[in-house]
Design an enzyme around this catalytic site. Structure first.
Site, short mmCIF file in Angstrom:
data_model
loop_
_atom_site.label_atom_id
_atom_site.label_comp_id
_atom_site.label_asym_id
_atom_site.label_seq_id
_atom_site.Cartn_x
_atom_site.Cartn_y
_atom_site.Cartn_z
N PHE A 177 0.86 -1.20 0.00
CA PHE A 177 0.00 0.00 0.00
C PHE A 177 0.89 1.24 0.00
O PHE A 177 1.73 1.41 0.87
CB PHE A 177 -0.92 0.02 1.22
CG PHE A 177 -1.93 1.14 1.14
CD1 PHE A 177 -3.16 0.95 0.53
CD2 PHE A 177 -1.63 2.41 1.65
CE1 PHE A 177 -4.08 1.99 0.43
CE2 PHE A 177 -2.54 3.46 1.54
CZ PHE A 177 -3.76 3.25 0.93
N ASP A 205 9.21 2.49 1.37
CA ASP A 205 8.07 3.24 1.89
C ASP A 205 8.01 2.97 3.39
O ASP A 205 7.54 1.92 3.83
CB ASP A 205 6.80 2.78 1.19
CG ASP A 205 5.55 3.51 1.69
OD1 ASP A 205 5.60 4.03 2.82
OD2 ASP A 205 4.54 3.51 0.97
N LYS A 228 2.60 10.04 8.21
CA LYS A 228 1.89 9.58 9.40
C LYS A 228 2.48 10.15 10.70
O LYS A 228 2.42 11.34 10.92
CB LYS A 228 1.82 8.06 9.43
CG LYS A 228 0.92 7.48 8.30
CD LYS A 228 0.56 6.06 8.58
CE LYS A 228 -0.18 5.38 7.44
NZ LYS A 228 -1.58 5.73 7.34
N1 PMP Z 1 2.34 4.25 2.38
C1 PMP Z 1 1.99 3.41 3.36
C2 PMP Z 1 2.89 2.28 3.72
C3 PMP Z 1 0.79 3.62 4.06
O1 PMP Z 1 0.43 2.78 5.03
C4 PMP Z 1 -0.02 4.72 3.72
C5 PMP Z 1 -1.32 5.01 4.45
N2 PMP Z 1 -1.97 3.94 5.02
C6 PMP Z 1 0.39 5.56 2.68
C7 PMP Z 1 1.58 5.30 2.03
C8 PMP Z 1 -0.44 6.74 2.27
O2 PMP Z 1 -0.37 7.73 3.23
P1 PMP Z 1 -1.43 8.93 3.25
O3 PMP Z 1 -2.73 8.34 3.69
O4 PMP Z 1 -0.85 9.92 4.20
O5 PMP Z 1 -1.52 9.46 1.86
#
Ligand code: PMP
Length: 385
Positions: A127, A212, A241
């Protein structure tokens, strides 16, 4: 408040479970005054807990001094945060600030295009966000299918499979993007040595390795960043986050040559490097260091995992994860109901998959609250026996 939302807000998230009003430390309160132990929003809202005095002070001071500036100018909190992050990484690089995890990955995706290559390899179940570029990297069909066609050139290989990576990456590959632990997929761990192999294979083909670390970074696993546990250095790391202490902040770091891929005019965003968000992040990093929260997250995470295993409960098949990013694996189909029962009992937990509950509390979660949660856990399954 929970019914008013239907009149004015888009139905993106389904019916809200609660209307929250206040938070302090590891607790939140709803509009009826009920208190909950927050084992869920720590992932995003706050590494250091709700309304941490140091974050409140930093934000208040900064917004009364300079709340925003054009990104044609630089500001001290943004500079100090870039320097601090590079220092914590222990690797030379360059930092780009934005507002969310998806945006941090958009920047990484655009950086990869600057190599002159267009092929990207990502993972099934990974994700990376929901904007069109980030969604193209995301490997979850239910989220992708309604929005196709997406950015071309992206393939998805099984997570943790070194042979698949070896087969997918060639000299036309711009980048491989991967999470150190797949958070949204249910806290899925790769096999030992996977990131090291990913580093070796991407390097052999001159492809960027993009980690990521939106979920795993900033102390969640008991080290500042997951790449440090793996003993490798990626070309690009993305963060979001928990780093902002509850304020929106995304970060893309290019290490070494990757930090030079963007040139003036290539990329930008109005609020990137906002001084208030950066001041909050500096307070978060200060607090993690001052309160020993890396060691704490590691110790409390281990204690929760051991406590849950020791329950030997028939609904629980095991615990996975690291630090304070844990997945409690369950009998199929029970996680949503367990989360609903837990909420009534005063615990916010995240039924991330039908058979996994994700725990991502603030790093300050204390031992007695962790123990109380473990003791209460069997009661969340009682009505489902
Ligand atoms: N990368 C990862 C690993 C995530 O868990 C998330 C959100 N769950 C995101 C990117 C996207 O982040 P945002 O919701 O701040 O756009």
């Amino acid at each position: 408040m929970t019914s008013r939302w239907q009149e004015s807000m888009m139905d993106n998230y389904g019916t809200p479970q609660l209307a929250l009003e206040r938070g302090e430390g590891a607790y939140v309160w709803d509009t009826d005054g009920n208190r909950y132990l927050d084992l869920l929003t720590g992932i995003a809202v706050n590494a250091v807990g709700h309304a941490h005095p140091k974050v409140v002070e930093a934000v208040t001071k900064q917004i009364s001094k300079l709340g925003h500036t054009s990104n044609l100018y630089v500001n001290e909190p943004a500079l100090a945060l870039a320097e601090r992050l590079l220092d914590l990484c222990g690797v030379p690089g360059k930092v780009f600030f934005c507002n969310s995890g998806a945006e941090a990955n958009e920047a990484a995706l655009k950086m990869s295009r600057r190599t002159g290559r267009t092929k990207i390899v990502s993972t099934v179940g990974g994700f990376h966000g929901r904007t069109m570029g980030a969604l193209s990297l995301t490997g979850q069909p239910a989220k992708r299918t309604p929005f196709e066609p997406l950015v071309p050139g992206v393939s998805h290989i099984p997570f943790g499979d070194v042979a698949a990576l070896e087969a997918a990456i060639d000299d036309d590959t711009a980048a491989f993007i991967v999470e150190p632990i797949q958070g949204e997929q249910g806290v899925v761990m790769p096999p030992e040595g996977y990131l090291q192999e990913a580093r070796r294979i991407t390097s052999e083909h001159g492809a960027l390795l993009i980690l990521d670390e939106v979920q795993t970074g900033v102390g969640r696993l008991g080290t500042w960043f997951a790449f440090q546990q793996a003993g490798i250095v990626p070309d690009v790391m993305t963060l979001a986050k928990g780093i902002g202490g509850g304020l929106p902040l995304g970060v893309t770091i290019g290490f070494g040559a990757a930090g030079e891929l963007f040139k003036p005019g290539h990329h930008g965003t109005t609020f990137g490097g906002n001084p208030v968000c950066c001041a909050a992040a500096l307070a978060v990093l200060d607090t993690i260091a001052a309160e020993g929260l890396l060691e704490h997250a590691s110790a409390v995470g281990k204690e929760i995992a051991a406590g849950v295993e020791a329950l030997h409960h028939p609904a629980i098949s095991g615990v996975r994860g690291a630090g304070l990013l844990l997945g409690i694996m369950l009998r199929e189909g029970v996680s949503a109901k367990a989360a609903a029962v837990a909420q009534k009992a005063g615990y916010l937990i995240n039924p991330i998959q039908p058979d996994v509950i994700r725990l991502a509390p603030p790093l300050i979660l204390d031992e007695s609250d962790a123990q109380a949660f473990v003791a209460a856990l069997p009661t969340f399954f009682e009505e489902q026996a």
